[in-house]
Design an enzyme around this catalytic site. Structure first.
Site, PDB file in Angstrom:
ATOM      1  CG  ASP A 177      -1.813   1.195   1.287  1.00  0.00           C
ATOM      2  OD1 ASP A 177      -1.392   2.219   1.849  1.00  0.00           O
ATOM      3  OD2 ASP A 177      -2.931   1.113   0.769  1.00  0.00           O
ATOM      4  CG  ASN A 203      -5.969  10.772  -5.074  1.00  0.00           C
ATOM      5  OD1 ASN A 203      -5.402  10.859  -6.156  1.00  0.00           O
ATOM      6  ND2 ASN A 203      -6.314   9.613  -4.543  1.00  0.00           N
ATOM      7  CG  HIS A 245      -9.139  11.969  -7.706  1.00  0.00           C
ATOM      8  ND1 HIS A 245      -9.043  10.913  -6.833  1.00  0.00           N
ATOM      9  CD2 HIS A 245      -9.967  12.870  -7.119  1.00  0.00           C
ATOM     10  CE1 HIS A 245      -9.797  11.141  -5.770  1.00  0.00           C
ATOM     11  NE2 HIS A 245     -10.360  12.329  -5.915  1.00  0.00           N
ATOM     12  CG  ASP A 284      -6.035   8.351 -11.788  1.00  0.00           C
ATOM     13  OD1 ASP A 284      -6.190   7.772 -10.693  1.00  0.00           O
ATOM     14  OD2 ASP A 284      -6.968   8.840 -12.450  1.00  0.00           O
ATOM     15  CD  GLU A 341      -4.388   4.003  -1.255  1.00  0.00           C
ATOM     16  OE1 GLU A 341      -4.486   4.328  -0.054  1.00  0.00           O
ATOM     17  OE2 GLU A 341      -5.335   4.111  -2.067  1.00  0.00           O
TER      18      GLU A 341
END
Length: 329
Positions: A209, A217, A222, A226, A252
């Site tokens: 993670d 974000n 976002h 990405d 994530e």
């Protein structure tokens, strides 16, 4: 799940072709025997028997490739034999066979078999003029129409194959990162459990993670988040073996599934990935990203939910201990 659906589809197609052969050819085979044409009658019944045998084997083994190829070879040989013995009356059977073959084997194999079958008929007709075709014009017309039909059948089957592959890719791949998706992960974990129970094959998973990913974000949008996730996958793959699989677990979080790995090697790889991400993966503001990793070796008698849960608990512990670290579950 998707693979099982595909296998069921191919099995249904093979069964459909086998059933059509049985119901359509059997009456003709019996009639040929009754009328004294034993060669064609026996050939028809042999094709029916082979269709039943191949379909039964496909249902018993779950393998549709070998039975399909067996049926295709038998049908091609039988079609040539029927045409040689019946002449023009047998030629009409070639056209449905042109379609059947593409349901049994891959488009390329089907096309090669059909061209070989037509070549055999052409060679025999040239050797014995008048036995198969009534005239040279009839032979030419038959060859042109069957070749055109084979080409169009090949194009249709090939396009269908490409579409199935694209549907499979869309159904098994995360659209953003290109990693395999959660559905594929569940299937692969179940397969790993089966291989471990049957053959003792060792498996390990890494659940990682990205630390503080939500801040990216929130602060940069976002789209920036990405881009970070998209850049993570090639970085992971550069540190993994070709046989190792990467899955997007959610958000994530990512899972790496490894076969034939020892516990010590799994821990070394996890540390290598942690260090690699800290060194090469950067946030939009130029700072270096870090990751927390939970690892777990598959244990005897364990189902995949419990296995994945141990890795998840190890990841939680890594987060709790300060992040940017590896914990074994």
């Amino acid at each position: 799940m998707l693979k099982r659906l595909q296998d069921d589809f191919y099995l249904a197609m093979l069964t459909l072709v086998g059933a059509m052969i049985v119901f359509c050819v059997t009456p003709y085979g019996i009639y040929r025997l009754y009328s004294g044409n034993y060669i064609v009658g026996i050939a028809d019944l042999v094709m029916v028997t082979c269709a039943i045998f191949a379909t039964r084997m496909a249902w018993r083994t779950g393998d549709t490739v070998k039975p399909g190829l067996f049926m295709a070879l038998v049908f091609c040989f039988g079609a040539v034999l029927v045409c040689i013995n019946l002449g023009v009356d047998g030629l009409f059977w070639v056209y449905p066979f042109l379609v059947f073959i593409f349901f049994l084997v891959s488009p390329l194999k089907a096309f090669i078999l059909l061209i070989a079958m037509l070549a055999c008929l052409l060679l025999f007709a040239s050797w014995r003029p008048g036995q198969v075709f009534a005239s040279q014009f009839q032979m030419l017309s038959f060859m042109v129409t069957t070749t055109i039909t084979s080409i169009f059948a090949f194009i249709f089957a090939y396009r269908a194959q490409l579409q199935r592959r694209e549907l499979q890719r869309l159904a098994t791949t995360d659209s953003l990162t290109g990693a395999a998706n959660r559905r594929t992960l569940n299937d692969q974990l179940a397969l790993a459990i089966n291989e471990h129970q049957r053959f003792g094959r060792p498996y390990g998973i890494l659940l990682l993670d990205l630390d503080h990913f939500k801040l990216i974000n929130d602060n940069h949008g976002h789209k920036a988040g990405d881009e970070v996730l998209t850049g993570l996958i090639p970085l992971l793959q550069s540190m993994l073996r070709q046989s190792d699989r990467v899955f997007r677990f959610g958000g994530e979080e990512f899972v790496v599934l490894l076969a034939d790995v020892k516990p010590a090697d799994l821990a070394k790889l996890a540390e290598k990935i942690r260090a690699g991400i800290a060194q090469f993966l950067t946030a939009p503001d130029g700072s270096h990203m870090t990751t927390s990793i939970g690892l777990a070796m598959l244990q005897q008698g364990e189902d995949w939910e419990a296995w994945l849960h141990r890795a998840d608990m190890a990841l939680y512990q890594a987060k709790h201990d300060g992040r940017n670290r590896v914990v074994a579950g």
